[in-house]
Motif scaffolding. Structure first.
Motif, mmCIF file in Angstrom:
data_model
loop_
_atom_site.group_PDB
_atom_site.id
_atom_site.type_symbol
_atom_site.label_atom_id
_atom_site.label_comp_id
_atom_site.label_asym_id
_atom_site.label_seq_id
_atom_site.Cartn_x
_atom_site.Cartn_y
_atom_site.Cartn_z
ATOM 1 N N THR A 1 0.819 -1.205 0.000
ATOM 2 C CA THR A 1 0.000 0.000 0.000
ATOM 3 C C THR A 1 0.859 1.263 0.000
ATOM 4 O O THR A 1 1.757 1.419 0.829
ATOM 5 C CB THR A 1 -0.941 0.012 1.217
ATOM 6 N N GLY A 2 0.572 2.141 -0.954
ATOM 7 C CA GLY A 2 1.262 3.429 -1.020
ATOM 8 C C GLY A 2 2.457 3.469 -1.949
ATOM 9 O O GLY A 2 3.022 4.538 -2.190
ATOM 10 N N GLN A 3 2.865 2.316 -2.515
ATOM 11 C CA GLN A 3 3.930 2.357 -3.524
ATOM 12 C C GLN A 3 3.369 2.999 -4.799
ATOM 13 O O GLN A 3 2.198 2.789 -5.139
ATOM 14 C CB GLN A 3 4.429 0.948 -3.850
ATOM 15 N N TYR A 4 4.209 3.730 -5.510
ATOM 16 C CA TYR A 4 3.687 4.423 -6.680
ATOM 17 C C TYR A 4 4.771 4.699 -7.710
ATOM 18 O O TYR A 4 5.973 4.658 -7.414
ATOM 19 C CB TYR A 4 3.022 5.745 -6.266
ATOM 20 N N LEU A 5 4.317 4.993 -8.912
ATOM 21 C CA LEU A 5 5.177 5.496 -9.977
ATOM 22 C C LEU A 5 4.311 6.309 -10.933
ATOM 23 O O LEU A 5 3.079 6.221 -10.916
ATOM 24 C CB LEU A 5 5.914 4.357 -10.698
ATOM 25 N N VAL A 6 4.948 7.118 -11.767
ATOM 26 C CA VAL A 6 4.254 7.898 -12.794
ATOM 27 C C VAL A 6 4.851 7.519 -14.146
ATOM 28 O O VAL A 6 6.059 7.311 -14.271
ATOM 29 C CB VAL A 6 4.402 9.419 -12.545
ATOM 30 N N ARG A 7 3.999 7.413 -15.149
ATOM 31 C CA ARG A 7 4.446 7.042 -16.500
ATOM 32 C C ARG A 7 3.680 7.847 -17.532
ATOM 33 O O ARG A 7 2.657 8.485 -17.225
ATOM 34 C CB ARG A 7 4.223 5.541 -16.725
ATOM 35 N N ASP A 8 4.173 7.833 -18.750
ATOM 36 C CA ASP A 8 3.442 8.458 -19.850
ATOM 37 C C ASP A 8 2.156 7.674 -20.107
ATOM 38 O O ASP A 8 2.146 6.435 -20.046
ATOM 39 C CB ASP A 8 4.287 8.468 -21.123
ATOM 40 N N SER A 9 1.077 8.380 -20.394
ATOM 41 C CA SER A 9 -0.190 7.708 -20.677
ATOM 42 C C SER A 9 -0.101 6.936 -21.992
ATOM 43 O O SER A 9 0.388 7.454 -23.000
ATOM 44 C CB SER A 9 -1.323 8.736 -20.759
ATOM 45 N N THR A 10 -0.581 5.685 -21.952
ATOM 46 C CA THR A 10 -0.549 4.839 -23.153
ATOM 47 C C THR A 10 -1.602 5.276 -24.163
ATOM 48 O O THR A 10 -1.363 5.302 -25.378
ATOM 49 C CB THR A 10 -0.795 3.360 -22.769
ATOM 50 N N HIS A 11 -2.773 5.652 -23.662
ATOM 51 C CA HIS A 11 -3.910 5.941 -24.547
ATOM 52 C C HIS A 11 -4.117 7.422 -24.829
ATOM 53 O O HIS A 11 -4.843 7.783 -25.763
ATOM 54 C CB HIS A 11 -5.195 5.354 -23.950
ATOM 55 N N PHE A 12 -3.501 8.293 -24.025
ATOM 56 C CA PHE A 12 -3.706 9.734 -24.195
ATOM 57 C C PHE A 12 -2.340 10.430 -24.295
ATOM 58 O O PHE A 12 -1.774 10.864 -23.281
ATOM 59 C CB PHE A 12 -4.506 10.313 -23.016
ATOM 60 N N PRO A 13 -1.762 10.506 -25.490
ATOM 61 C CA PRO A 13 -0.446 11.130 -25.673
ATOM 62 C C PRO A 13 -0.426 12.551 -25.098
ATOM 63 O O PRO A 13 -1.339 13.349 -25.321
ATOM 64 C CB PRO A 13 -0.280 11.138 -27.195
ATOM 65 N N GLY A 14 0.626 12.839 -24.323
ATOM 66 C CA GLY A 14 0.756 14.156 -23.694
ATOM 67 C C GLY A 14 0.262 14.166 -22.261
ATOM 68 O O GLY A 14 0.578 15.073 -21.495
ATOM 69 N N ASP A 15 -0.553 13.150 -21.903
ATOM 70 C CA ASP A 15 -1.003 13.002 -20.521
ATOM 71 C C ASP A 15 -0.127 11.978 -19.802
ATOM 72 O O ASP A 15 0.798 11.403 -20.383
ATOM 73 C CB ASP A 15 -2.471 12.561 -20.474
ATOM 74 N N TYR A 16 -0.439 11.740 -18.535
ATOM 75 C CA TYR A 16 0.346 10.812 -17.719
ATOM 76 C C TYR A 16 -0.590 9.851 -16.995
ATOM 77 O O TYR A 16 -1.810 10.046 -16.956
ATOM 78 C CB TYR A 16 1.178 11.568 -16.672
ATOM 79 N N THR A 17 -0.010 8.814 -16.412
ATOM 80 C CA THR A 17 -0.746 7.878 -15.569
ATOM 81 C C THR A 17 -0.016 7.731 -14.239
ATOM 82 O O THR A 17 1.199 7.497 -14.218
ATOM 83 C CB THR A 17 -0.885 6.495 -16.232
ATOM 84 N N LEU A 18 -0.746 7.877 -13.142
ATOM 85 C CA LEU A 18 -0.218 7.636 -11.805
ATOM 86 C C LEU A 18 -0.684 6.249 -11.372
ATOM 87 O O LEU A 18 -1.885 5.989 -11.309
ATOM 88 C CB LEU A 18 -0.743 8.696 -10.821
#
Length: 388
Positions: free
Chosen positions: A39-56
């Motif tokens: 619980t609480g581990q995280y990373l941020v990456r480039d969004s696969t489906h929405f170029p220019g956005d991100y995914t947390l």
């Protein structure tokens, strides 16, 4: 004596310093990196489906939740209610408050190739705005000595500060700077505040100045005639609040004792000395261990956790209410663990309130899982206020 208005923290803008940003990786790769999904581990990456956005991507209770981070009107948002100038500010917000996520962000998963070696710690400190101009520091008298070198009084921007100096015999800076790196992640009124790091020769870790020194010396020099029961309770509450915060951030102090609590000009107690602190449950190499303060499982198995810190807090309370006596006064250090394993515990200090001694006894439960959390201890201590 906390006056943080004059401390300026530069925004985290450079991608190289954002160890949790993994760029173009897939949802499946993110979930593999987050294993074992604590619980609480995280990373941020480039969004696969929405170029220019991100995914947390955030772990919770054995699974991973993915949040779409939308880039809108030159701001970033998850829920279109809170907007942030950059990813670092967004992450910092959710570190402090879950605010609708399944958990607040606790432990970043470092991007590939990142490790605390070579100059990475210095790089981290410089790029996140903690490096300060050493020419603005005036070095004063020696206050004492620490694990790596001397601690000196100093002045920075017309404010009194404490300076931890790197011993010249120490060639590797990273273990010394690791304490400062840990402190950049921790902000609480009952933790000693990092002001910055002055790189060069010698290197200085610059800390808020705690005018009344450490708690052990404070108690021994003043004694029963000066230190009131209200002060003792206030110190207990201060320390428990600071440790509850560390617990919430999944940090283990590993060396909690009266000698590592500092007292400010206004008699606020703050936890200090994070040189041994680590995130989550850790194993420590065998070495010199302060046995009288250390939980039995940490001494026997070298396993440290928030619950081993709770054991140490019980010993610290005993120090506080005995006005600085050495714990287990009639038991040699070599015999302490055997004494504990036989079911023996220290007796209540003279004139110690029964409620406080009960908390000590709870902290000294042999099985770690039977000890209270710091959050619970803090709540218990808060409830004692009307009794004094």
């Amino acid at each position: 004596m906390s006056d943080n208005n004059w401390v300026t923290r530069q925004p985290k803008l450079k991608g190289e310093s954002m160890i949790w940003f993994h760029g173009k990786i897939s949802r499946e790769e993110a979930e593999q990196l987050l294993k074992p999904w604590k619980t609480g581990q995280y990373l941020v990456r480039d969004s696969t489906h929405f170029p220019g956005d991100y995914t947390l991507s955030v772990s919770v209770s054995g699974k991973v939740e993915h949040y779409h981070v939308i880039y809108k009107d030159r701001k970033l948002t998850i829920d279109e209610e809170g907007f942030f100038d950059d990813l670092a500010k967004l992450v910092e917000h959710y570190e402090d408050d879950a605010d609708g996520l399944v958990s607040n962000l606790i432990t970043p998963v470092p991007k590939k190739g990142y490790a605390f070696k070579e100059n990475n710690v210095q790089f981290h400190l410089q790029n996140e705005g903690w490096a300060i101009n050493r020419n603005e520091i005036i070095v004063g008298k020696v206050l004492g000595s620490g694990q790596f070198g001397e601690v000196k009084e100093g002045e920075y921007k017309s404010k009194k500060v404490a300076l931890k100096a790197m011993n010249e015999s120490q060639r590797n800076l990273d273990p010394f700077l690791a304490e400062a790196s840990i402190m950049t992640q921790l902000r609480h009124r009952n933790l000693v505040q990092l002001i910055g790091v002055a790189l060069g020769n010698p290197v200085y870790i610059v800390l808020e100045f705690m005018a009344k020194g450490n708690l052990l010396d404070y108690l021994r020099s003043r004694g029963r005639a000066v230190v009131t029961k209200k002060q003792q309770l206030d110190f207990s509450k201060n320390i428990a609040a600071g440790m509850s915060y560390l617990e919430s951030k999944k940090f283990v102090h590993r060396d909690l004792a009266a000698r590592n609590i500092l007292i400010s000009e206004d008699d606020t107690a703050k936890v200090s000395d994070f040189g041994l602190a680590k995130d989550d449950t850790v194993m420590m190499d065998s070495g010199k261990i302060p046995v009288k303060w250390t939980a039995p499982e940490a001494v026997r198995k070298n396993i440290y956790s928030a619950k081993s810190d709770v054991w140490s807090f019980g010993v610290l309370l005993w120090e506080l209410y005995s006005f600085g006596r050495v714990p287990y006064p009639r038991v040699p250090a070599d015999n302490v663990i055997a004494y504990i394993e036989e079911g023996c515990r220290m007796q209540s200090p003279e004139d110690c309130p029964e409620h406080i001694y009960k908390i000590m006894q709870q902290c000294w439960s042999f099985q770690p899982e039977n000890r209270p959390t710091f959050h619970r201890i803090s709540t218990q201590l808060d409830s004692l206020t009307p009794f004094f």
